[in-house]
Design an enzyme around this catalytic site. Structure first.
Site, mmCIF file in Angstrom:
data_model
loop_
_atom_site.group_PDB
_atom_site.id
_atom_site.type_symbol
_atom_site.label_atom_id
_atom_site.label_comp_id
_atom_site.label_asym_id
_atom_site.label_seq_id
_atom_site.Cartn_x
_atom_site.Cartn_y
_atom_site.Cartn_z
ATOM 1 C CD GLU A 46 -2.598 1.301 2.619
ATOM 2 O OE1 GLU A 46 -2.222 0.660 3.623
ATOM 3 O OE2 GLU A 46 -3.620 1.993 2.603
ATOM 4 C CG ASP A 93 -6.069 4.387 1.682
ATOM 5 O OD1 ASP A 93 -6.856 5.317 1.393
ATOM 6 O OD2 ASP A 93 -5.818 4.052 2.857
ATOM 7 C CD GLN A 145 -7.378 0.384 3.256
ATOM 8 O OE1 GLN A 145 -6.429 1.156 3.100
ATOM 9 N NE2 GLN A 145 -7.420 -0.518 4.227
ATOM 10 C CD GLU A 181 -7.040 2.456 6.418
ATOM 11 O OE1 GLU A 181 -6.797 2.789 5.244
ATOM 12 O OE2 GLU A 181 -6.251 1.777 7.106
HETATM 13 O O1 LIG Z 1 -2.789 3.952 6.847
HETATM 14 C C1 LIG Z 1 -3.393 3.235 6.048
HETATM 15 O O2 LIG Z 1 -3.970 3.680 5.077
HETATM 16 C C2 LIG Z 1 -3.478 1.811 6.236
HETATM 17 O O3 LIG Z 1 -4.179 1.187 5.477
HETATM 18 C C3 LIG Z 1 -2.734 1.153 7.303
HETATM 19 O O4 LIG Z 1 -3.057 -0.188 7.270
HETATM 20 C C4 LIG Z 1 -1.264 1.289 7.169
HETATM 21 O O5 LIG Z 1 -0.789 2.289 7.957
HETATM 22 MG MG LIG Z 2 -5.132 2.355 3.936
#
Ligand SMILES: O=C(O)C(=O)[C@@H](O)CO
Ligand SMILES: [Mg+2]
Length: 254
Positions: A137, A172, A198, A234
């Site tokens: 990631e 993400d 995410q 998240e």
């Molecule tokens: O910060 C994020 O975005 C994450 O997905 C964590 O799992 C890793 O710091």
């Molecule tokens: Mg993340």
């Protein structure tokens, strides 16, 4: 219909992990994911998952010593990095979790790149017998200055260099909007290697219903790309988590 996973590293983080799983179920989430579950016995987590019928989609390798953010790209730290990979894969196996995010750490340069490749090769081999995918990631430069993995293209070139098909990109949207923007094209370009998505608002990492990203648009892009798995919520709740969930029925109905 888009489905959502509650990231229990941030959501209901004040509750013991089994209770956070139950809270996510009661709130209507379709799945859960977490950061570092290791203080909770795996059988307690497995029992809460069985009771609620939810699946834990992912967990992270431990970050290392205070101030560290993962070990896998740190030259000369392979024994520790691989021990953490083993710990994470074993925990994931015991709770039926399908992916492990191997955290790279603060590092740069060719030696770090080679170290990361070696550790990822190790992780993919360790995870494969259990049907577990290894995720990497990119993190943004403000939250994690000096983090080895910064962009989706860097992640793609690493994934291409590893001869295993159980290595994928954790996309993400919060981090990659900050680092790269152009998310619709980024998602399309990397569709084949994306293992998990995410979401959170940018720039404040709050609920995904405000800020510079319109997730109704991102969700339409993902649907057009054939993405059918849950999106990982998240975000950092600014109030008790139960009071921050107004976005869930709204985005779910899009
Ligand atoms: O910060 C994020 O975005 C994450 O997905 C964590 O799992 C890793 O710091
Ligand atoms: Mg993340």
């Amino acid at each position: 219909m888009t489905t959502f996973s509650a990231n229990l590293g941030f959501l209901w983080a004040d509750l013991p992990l089994p209770d956070a799983i139950r809270a996510a179920k009661a709130a209507g989430f379709d799945a859960v994911e977490c950061h570092w579950p290791y203080d909770t016995p795996a059988e307690h987590v497995a029992a809460a998952l069985a009771e609620t019928g939810l699946t834990m989609l992912g967990l992270n390798t431990l970050r290392g010593k205070a101030g560290e953010n993962g070990l896998a790209a740190l030259p000369d730290r392979e024994p520790e990095a691989r021990a953490e990979i083993d710990r994470a894969v074993d925990y994931a196996r015991r709770i039926g979790c399908g992916s492990v995010h191997v955290m790279a750490g603060f590092a740069e340069g060719d030696q770090a790149h080679q170290t990361f490749l070696g550790n990822l090769d190790y992780a993919c081999r360790a995870a494969r017998p259990h049907g577990i995918t290894i995720l990497i990631e990119p993190l943004n430069r403000y939250d994690a200055p000096g983090y080895f993995l910064r962009t989706s293209d860097q992640a793609a070139s690493i994934i291409a260099a590893i001869p295993h098909d159980n290595l994928a990109l954790m996309f993400d949207c919060y981090h990659l909007q900050i680092m790269e923007g152009d998310l619709s094209r980024r998602l399309a370009a990397h569709r084949e290697i994306i293992g998990h998505v995410q979401i959170a608002s940018v720039p404040d990492r709050g609920t995904p219903d405000h800020g510079e990203l319109d997730y109704r648009h991102i969700m339409a892009v993902l649907r057009d790309l054939g993405w059918e798995r849950p999106l990982g919520a998240e975000y950092k709740p600014q109030q008790p988590t139960d009071q921050t969930l107004g976005w869930l029925p709204v985005l779910r109905s899009v």
